[in-house]
Design a protein around this motif. Structure first.
Motif: not given
Length: 377
Positions: A283-308
């Protein structure tokens, strides 16, 4: 469960097994699909749904050719599945922005660009201004090489898998759910599958069990070379962020715009990891990479976390082979399972009905994996 005779049984109800089963049933065969249906095991439902027929390739190989063909199936397949099941798989053919994550990756991406552009002149290099303009200023450029790959669209993988399941059943496939295949035995002219709910007999068997295929092949003395790579994803929602094109980074991070201002963020790659659940590190890696690319998603709502667990081979090329008379293994599609499912279903069903391997599948053998393993020891 009574002993039932089927023409073909597929073991595994992901998009590969379903696509083959449906194609066979449409041609009049009596087909069953068996799956244990354990939560956190179905990679098909958790996939990003990218149709990366160009994004994943830097050489003209049979796999690249299959990917190109399979991508063209999705628009008519969307219409077919909608009419058949009422489920919209949310196909989009917009495209993909691919960006290098480092200076070293820029060189690799430039080489890929030259290859892709030689096959499709619409693949274009992007400047920083181009990236900003194409993304309505939401994507932050990083001064490394970037390109736009048109046509590498997407579907909603969860809806696609559900639609395939319903469509297969509508065409006569027997869906045997919550059932574990414990072993497979060759009995003369047919196979007997010992399951948690009794025995099932079939003339032919297709193992499409993904990262768990080896469990059924090892008793035959066959090494499948298919293992598992755990991938973790998040679904975010933000009413003010709008994107059309998927963003794909060379470090494996992707941000896929979905409907209703939602964004599927993925994916970690944890090799030989068959654990379930979403990890704090992932989760930390996904958040860090997301905010590097699209900073406005910082206050996005987390709707789901999953794995496969994605099925993987060491040369990142699927195995599609007949390993004993009437016993097939099809797996290891890794990040391209959704994309390759239509053409895999078409080619494998043709092979099974005619007993003739399609020429384009000649390189997808288990034998070639033995050679690959020897060269990398």
């Amino acid at each position: 469960m009574e002993r039932i005779k089927f023409d073909v049984v597929t073991v595994g109800a992901g998009v590969i097994g379903l696509s083959i089963a449906k194609a066979l049933a449409k041609n009049g065969l009596k087909v069953a699909v068996i799956d244990r249906d354990e939560k956190e095991r179905h990679a098909s439902y958790k996939a990003g749904g990218m149709l990366g027929a160009q994004n994943e390739f830097s050489n003209d190989t049979p796999l690249f050719q299959l990917a190109q063909i399979s991508r063209t199936h999705f628009k008519p397949l969307r219409d077919e599945l909608l009419e058949d099941t009422g489920i919209d798989i949310q196909y989009s053919g917009t495209g993909l922005i691919k960006m290098a994550d480092s200076g070293e990756d820029s060189g690799i991406l430039r080489k890929q660009f030259r290859f892709l552009n030689s096959h499709n002149e619409k693949v274009k290099r992007l400047s920083n201004d181009d990236v900003r303009n194409m993304s309505n200023d939401f994507i932050a450029p990083n001064d490394h090489f970037a390109m736009h790959i048109p046509g590498d669209g997407q579907v909603n993988a969860n809806k696609y898998t559900r639609a395939l399941t319903e469509s297969a059943v509508n065409h006569g496939v027997t869906r045997i759910s919550h059932t574990e295949v414990r072993s497979i035995h060759h009995t003369g002219q047919s196979y007997r599958l010992s399951t948690s709910r009794g025995d099932i007999a079939a003339a032919k068997v297709i193992i499409t069990a993904g990262a768990w295929s080896h469990e059924l092949l090892e008793p035959f003395g066959i090494r499948s070379f298919i293992t598992g790579v755990k991938g973790e994803v998040m679904l975010l929602g933000h009413p003010d962020v709008q994107l059309e094109d998927t963003l794909f980074m060379t470090n494996g991070c992707y941000i896929i715009p979905k409907r209703k201002n939602r964004f599927l963020i993925g994916a970690t790659s944890l090799f030989n990891d068959f654990s379930t659940g979403f990890t704090e590190n992932g989760g930390q890696w996904l958040w860090a990479e997301t905010l590097k690319r699209i900073p406005m998603l910082e206050d996005a709502e987390v709707l789901m976390k999953s794995s496969g667990i994605r099925p993987y081979t060491p040369d990142e090329t699927p195995v599609m082979d007949e390993v004993r008379d009437g016993l097939f293994v099809v797996g290891g599609h890794y990040r391209n399972g959704i994309l390759l499912s239509p053409i895999t279903g078409e080619l494998m069903s043709g092979w099974i009905m005619t007993n003739r391997r399609p020429r384009i599948l000649e390189e997808f053998t288990i034998e070639r994996m033995k050679t690959h393993a020897m060269h990398h020891q």
